[in-house]
Design an enzyme around this catalytic site. Structure first.
Site, PDB file in Angstrom:
ATOM      1  N   ARG A   1      -9.226 -13.736 -15.938  1.00 35.93           N
ATOM      2  CA  ARG A   1      -8.273 -14.278 -14.970  1.00 35.93           C
ATOM      3  C   ARG A   1      -8.510 -13.454 -13.724  1.00 35.93           C
ATOM      4  O   ARG A   1      -8.308 -12.233 -13.733  1.00 35.93           O
ATOM      5  CB  ARG A   1      -6.840 -14.148 -15.486  1.00 35.93           C
ATOM      6  CG  ARG A   1      -5.748 -14.404 -14.436  1.00 35.93           C
ATOM      7  CD  ARG A   1      -5.781 -15.849 -13.952  1.00 35.93           C
ATOM      8  NE  ARG A   1      -4.612 -16.179 -13.114  1.00 35.93           N
ATOM      9  CZ  ARG A   1      -4.566 -16.063 -11.783  1.00 35.93           C
ATOM     10  NH1 ARG A   1      -5.624 -15.610 -11.132  1.00 35.93           N
ATOM     11  NH2 ARG A   1      -3.478 -16.399 -11.131  1.00 35.93           N
TER      12      ARG A   1
ATOM     13  N   HIS B   1      -5.884 -10.804  -8.665  1.00 38.96           N
ATOM     14  CA  HIS B   1      -4.906 -11.552  -7.868  1.00 38.96           C
ATOM     15  C   HIS B   1      -3.593 -10.789  -7.783  1.00 38.96           C
ATOM     16  O   HIS B   1      -3.401  -9.765  -8.439  1.00 38.96           O
ATOM     17  CB  HIS B   1      -4.668 -12.932  -8.485  1.00 38.96           C
ATOM     18  CG  HIS B   1      -3.925 -12.868  -9.790  1.00 38.96           C
ATOM     19  ND1 HIS B   1      -4.502 -12.464 -10.966  1.00 38.96           N
ATOM     20  CD2 HIS B   1      -2.620 -13.143 -10.100  1.00 38.96           C
ATOM     21  CE1 HIS B   1      -3.602 -12.492 -11.936  1.00 38.96           C
ATOM     22  NE2 HIS B   1      -2.452 -12.892 -11.446  1.00 38.96           N
TER      23      HIS B   1
ATOM     24  N   HIS C   1       0.888 -11.783  -6.666  1.00 39.36           N
ATOM     25  CA  HIS C   1       1.810 -12.903  -6.428  1.00 39.36           C
ATOM     26  C   HIS C   1       3.229 -12.428  -6.158  1.00 39.36           C
ATOM     27  O   HIS C   1       3.535 -11.241  -6.303  1.00 39.36           O
ATOM     28  CB  HIS C   1       1.795 -13.898  -7.589  1.00 39.36           C
ATOM     29  CG  HIS C   1       1.675 -13.255  -8.943  1.00 39.36           C
ATOM     30  ND1 HIS C   1       2.681 -12.561  -9.528  1.00 39.36           N
ATOM     31  CD2 HIS C   1       0.615 -13.184  -9.798  1.00 39.36           C
ATOM     32  CE1 HIS C   1       2.278 -12.117 -10.715  1.00 39.36           C
ATOM     33  NE2 HIS C   1       1.024 -12.462 -10.900  1.00 39.36           N
TER      34      HIS C   1
ATOM     35  N   GLU D   1       5.880 -10.534 -13.241  1.00 42.73           N
ATOM     36  CA  GLU D   1       5.149 -11.179 -14.347  1.00 42.73           C
ATOM     37  C   GLU D   1       5.284 -10.374 -15.624  1.00 42.73           C
ATOM     38  O   GLU D   1       4.891  -9.213 -15.677  1.00 42.73           O
ATOM     39  CB  GLU D   1       3.671 -11.316 -13.952  1.00 42.73           C
ATOM     40  CG  GLU D   1       2.727 -11.670 -15.095  1.00 42.73           C
ATOM     41  CD  GLU D   1       1.266 -11.762 -14.640  1.00 42.73           C
ATOM     42  OE1 GLU D   1       1.028 -12.281 -13.528  1.00 42.73           O
ATOM     43  OE2 GLU D   1       0.385 -11.293 -15.363  1.00 42.73           O
TER      44      GLU D   1
ATOM     45  N   HIS E   1      -3.734  -7.269  -9.906  1.00 44.01           N
ATOM     46  CA  HIS E   1      -4.155  -7.008 -11.274  1.00 44.01           C
ATOM     47  C   HIS E   1      -5.264  -7.958 -11.691  1.00 44.01           C
ATOM     48  O   HIS E   1      -5.473  -8.998 -11.063  1.00 44.01           O
ATOM     49  CB  HIS E   1      -2.971  -7.126 -12.241  1.00 44.01           C
ATOM     50  CG  HIS E   1      -2.157  -8.375 -12.087  1.00 44.01           C
ATOM     51  ND1 HIS E   1      -1.216  -8.524 -11.087  1.00 44.01           N
ATOM     52  CD2 HIS E   1      -2.129  -9.530 -12.788  1.00 44.01           C
ATOM     53  CE1 HIS E   1      -0.640  -9.708 -11.192  1.00 44.01           C
ATOM     54  NE2 HIS E   1      -1.184 -10.357 -12.202  1.00 44.01           N
TER      55      HIS E   1
ATOM     56  N   GLU F   1       1.770 -21.041 -11.103  1.00 43.81           N
ATOM     57  CA  GLU F   1       0.568 -20.264 -11.410  1.00 43.81           C
ATOM     58  C   GLU F   1      -0.567 -20.641 -10.453  1.00 43.81           C
ATOM     59  O   GLU F   1      -1.483 -19.855 -10.208  1.00 43.81           O
ATOM     60  CB  GLU F   1       0.187 -20.512 -12.872  1.00 43.81           C
ATOM     61  CG  GLU F   1      -1.182 -20.080 -13.306  1.00 43.81           C
ATOM     62  CD  GLU F   1      -1.380 -18.573 -13.326  1.00 43.81           C
ATOM     63  OE1 GLU F   1      -0.404 -17.818 -13.219  1.00 43.81           O
ATOM     64  OE2 GLU F   1      -2.555 -18.160 -13.426  1.00 43.81           O
TER      65      GLU F   1
ATOM     66  N   HIS G   1      25.996 -17.692 -30.391  1.00 43.72           N
ATOM     67  CA  HIS G   1      26.213 -16.595 -29.431  1.00 43.72           C
ATOM     68  C   HIS G   1      26.036 -17.124 -28.018  1.00 43.72           C
ATOM     69  O   HIS G   1      25.646 -18.270 -27.818  1.00 43.72           O
ATOM     70  CB  HIS G   1      25.215 -15.458 -29.687  1.00 43.72           C
ATOM     71  CG  HIS G   1      23.789 -15.826 -29.376  1.00 43.72           C
ATOM     72  ND1 HIS G   1      23.007 -16.552 -30.248  1.00 43.72           N
ATOM     73  CD2 HIS G   1      23.012 -15.599 -28.284  1.00 43.72           C
ATOM     74  CE1 HIS G   1      21.815 -16.745 -29.707  1.00 43.72           C
ATOM     75  NE2 HIS G   1      21.782 -16.183 -28.510  1.00 43.72           N
TER      76      HIS G   1
ATOM     77  N   HIS H   1      25.090 -15.356 -23.761  1.00 45.05           N
ATOM     78  CA  HIS H   1      24.680 -14.168 -23.003  1.00 45.05           C
ATOM     79  C   HIS H   1      25.548 -14.032 -21.759  1.00 45.05           C
ATOM     80  O   HIS H   1      25.977 -15.024 -21.173  1.00 45.05           O
ATOM     81  CB  HIS H   1      23.200 -14.244 -22.653  1.00 45.05           C
ATOM     82  CG  HIS H   1      22.356 -14.397 -23.879  1.00 45.05           C
ATOM     83  ND1 HIS H   1      22.024 -13.355 -24.698  1.00 45.05           N
ATOM     84  CD2 HIS H   1      21.830 -15.508 -24.462  1.00 45.05           C
ATOM     85  CE1 HIS H   1      21.319 -13.798 -25.723  1.00 45.05           C
ATOM     86  NE2 HIS H   1      21.178 -15.105 -25.605  1.00 45.05           N
TER      87      HIS H   1
ATOM     88  N   GLU I   1      18.700 -18.066 -20.241  1.00 47.55           N
ATOM     89  CA  GLU I   1      17.744 -17.677 -21.287  1.00 47.55           C
ATOM     90  C   GLU I   1      16.572 -18.634 -21.275  1.00 47.55           C
ATOM     91  O   GLU I   1      16.755 -19.850 -21.188  1.00 47.55           O
ATOM     92  CB  GLU I   1      18.439 -17.705 -22.656  1.00 47.55           C
ATOM     93  CG  GLU I   1      17.484 -17.538 -23.843  1.00 47.55           C
ATOM     94  CD  GLU I   1      18.224 -17.446 -25.180  1.00 47.55           C
ATOM     95  OE1 GLU I   1      19.394 -17.023 -25.192  1.00 47.55           O
ATOM     96  OE2 GLU I   1      17.623 -17.822 -26.200  1.00 47.55           O
TER      97      GLU I   1
ATOM     98  N   HIS J   1      25.097 -21.078 -27.951  1.00 55.83           N
ATOM     99  CA  HIS J   1      23.975 -21.714 -28.639  1.00 55.83           C
ATOM    100  C   HIS J   1      23.667 -21.003 -29.941  1.00 55.83           C
ATOM    101  O   HIS J   1      24.094 -19.866 -30.166  1.00 55.83           O
ATOM    102  CB  HIS J   1      22.735 -21.731 -27.742  1.00 55.83           C
ATOM    103  CG  HIS J   1      22.336 -20.370 -27.218  1.00 55.83           C
ATOM    104  ND1 HIS J   1      22.977 -19.758 -26.165  1.00 55.83           N
ATOM    105  CD2 HIS J   1      21.367 -19.494 -27.605  1.00 55.83           C
ATOM    106  CE1 HIS J   1      22.425 -18.577 -25.926  1.00 55.83           C
ATOM    107  NE2 HIS J   1      21.450 -18.388 -26.794  1.00 55.83           N
TER     108      HIS J   1
HETATM  109 MN    MN Z   1      -0.593 -12.475 -12.462  1.00 50.08          MN
HETATM  110 MN    MN Z   2      20.330 -16.523 -26.965  1.00 47.11          MN
END
Ligand code: MN
Ligand code: MN
Length: 500
Positions: free
Chosen positions: A187, A190, A192, A196, A235, A257, A371, A373, A378, A417
């Site tokens: 890859r 690059h 951004h 990531e 990276h 991407e 549960h 968050h 998520e 959920h």
């Molecule tokens: Mn990257």
């Molecule tokens: Mn969860």
């Protein structure tokens, strides 16, 4: 409109016909003062593109009410659990029938088609929803198998496919990429605008990066390990001898991407005079620059000895406390009846301050408990198996989605959920949160730690149910591998008790 089309069809007496237009088609400026464009002409042998005007409803003869393409569906076997009370919401395995029907308890009807059975077999809870589903929720599932695949340059170098808000508009907090690199493929170097976080799915890679202090980083990681590159840090990623596949999560749902800054483009998009001055080298040094971006491309093998590739400046190597990788595969999971959990957040991976991730394994019949968050959406990725999830979206909506390996899930912050294994093998998935620590509120623990009287006055639960609630969070609840055991005794214990 109709007057014009009747004219074209020649159905009006000539006394009503307009004079022949005097205008050339080339001068036609539209319907006002213009002329109708020529209609297609067809030969009698090939039929007509249009039907006659006398098919219009008020003048056509009646259509037959039976025969022809009938809506009657006969001989449709239902699957186990399909006829019981729809509020039980049993998981329906449609694979045992050829043509699943959207029937649940007394609700629904047969589907005469058109349709594609495979979608319905993969998504039984969308096709025949539990009776408890209600209202409207955003789409919270995206199979990466429906994403466009971008193939790399060069011979079978690799590919990448992604999910962002183009595919899943509600998923504003995270975007995901599934990437494959052939042995020794890169890859491209690059950087951004998004942070990531990535999980190695298969094989191994060599990572390299340099930060704003001039500290350099290089590491080899394998399946189950993780890297994190902050926004802006350049990276590169090179597959080692067996190639690799990995999953990237960006902390920006609109990130693409395809929008990263590539070193090849950097060199193509600046004057060669500037490149020469910047690297203090003759212009001829740039004679063999790539003439288009490389992105994913084949490379020469990296030396097995990683220290042979160390490039260290006065600032030295990146301190371990700031490391861009975490060898997560070596972390032992926390095991609990029904499965296991591994958590990685800034507690042990300090640089990835806002990625709090759980890798959860749930055995057949078991369930990641109900549960929510506290303050983060998520993002889910399913590595193995199949599962379903109901998302409760206040005040009164809920919808149940089915997931299988390679699917992405999404849950808006504070929506309750669960994730229930619906298959015959372990389901393994990621829960990714934008928090410093991985936290959740367990429904069972919440009720266990609330005064019993309050719970009882509200939900009218029996004493022995309240007495059995665990005061510790269990993450996973055990269950029956037979997903339709309750069909035999709908008021019983078949959901969680395994009979002999
Ligand atoms: Mn990257
Ligand atoms: Mn969860």
């Amino acid at each position: 409109m109709m007057f014009k089309s009747l004219l074209v069809a020649g159905l009006l007496p000539t006394v009503f016909a307009a004079p022949a237009p005097q205008m050339n088609y080339a001068e036609n400026t539209g319907p006002v003062g213009g002329v109708d464009p020529p209609i297609p002409t067809v030969t009698a042998a090939s039929g007509s593109l249009y039907g006659p005007e006398d098919l219009l409803g008020e003048i056509a003869k009646p259509s037959p009410v039976s025969g022809g393409d009938s809506a009657i569906v006969t001989n449709y076997p239902l699957v186990n659990g399909q006829e019981v009370d729809d509020d039980l919401g049993l998981y329906l395995d449609f694979n045992s029938v050829e043509k699943p029907q959207p029937i649940r308890g007394e609700a629904g009807q047969t589907d005469p088609g058109p349709r594609t059975y495979e979608y319905e077999k993969l998504n039984p809870d969308l096709f025949a929803p539990p009776g408890t589903d209600s209202g409207d929720t955003a789409q919270l599932q995206w199979p990466l198998g429906l994403s466009h695949n971008r193939l790399g340059s060069g011979k079978q170098a690799g590919w990448a496919r992604q999910q962002n808000t183009d595919q899943l508009p509600v998923a504003t907090a995270f975007a995901g990429v599934d990437m494959r690199l052939a042995p020794h493929a890169y890859r491209e170097l690059h950087w951004h605008s998004a942070n990531e976080w990535a999980l190695m799915l298969k094989g191994s890679v060599r990572l390299a990066a340099v930060n704003d202090n001039g500290e350099s980083f290089i590491d080899d990681i394998s399946a189950g390990d993780v890297w994190f590159f902050p926004a802006g840090v350049p990276h590169s990623i090179q597959a080692l001898d067996e190639g690799c596949e990995f999953l990237i999560v960006f902390d920006d749902g609109a990130f693409s991407e395809d929008g990263t800054s590539l070193v090849s483009e950097l060199f193509m998009r600046n004057p060669k005079e500037v490149l020469s001055k910047n690297l203090q080298t003759p212009v001829s040094a740039f004679d063999n620059l790539p003439d288009s971006e490389l992105y994913i491309f084949n490379g020469t093998p990296a030396p097995a000895n990683i220290s042979a590739q160390n490039e260290t400046g006065p600032a030295g190597i990146l301190p371990a406390a700031d490391s861009y990788s975490y060898h997560w595969s070596e972390q032992q999971p926390y095991t609990t009846p029904g499965g296991s959990v591994k958590i990685l957040d800034s507690t042990t991976f300090p640089l990835a301050t806002m990625f709090a991730v759980a890798l959860v394994t749930v055995q057949p019949g078991a369930m990641r408990e109900m549960h929510w968050h506290l303050n983060s959406d998520e993002w889910n990725y399913f590595l193995q198996g199949s599962a379903r999830m109901t998302v409760f979206d206040a005040p009164s909506s809920s919808r149940t989605f089915d997931y299988s390996a390679g699917d992405i899930g999404y849950i808006p912050a504070t929506d309750a959920h669960y994730i229930e294994n619906t298959g015959t093998e372990d389901v393994i998935f990621l829960e990714v949160l934008k928090q410093t620590k991985f936290t959740d509120i367990s429904v069972a623990q919440w009720l266990a730690l609330t005064p019993k009287q309050v719970v009882q006055d509200t939900l009218n639960l029996p004493d022995d149910t309240l007495a059995g609630l665990p005061k510790e969070k269990t993450y996973i609840k055990t269950g029956n591998k037979n997903m339709t055991a309750l069909a035999a005794n709908p008021n019983g214990t078949g959901a969680y008790e395994v009979s002999d």
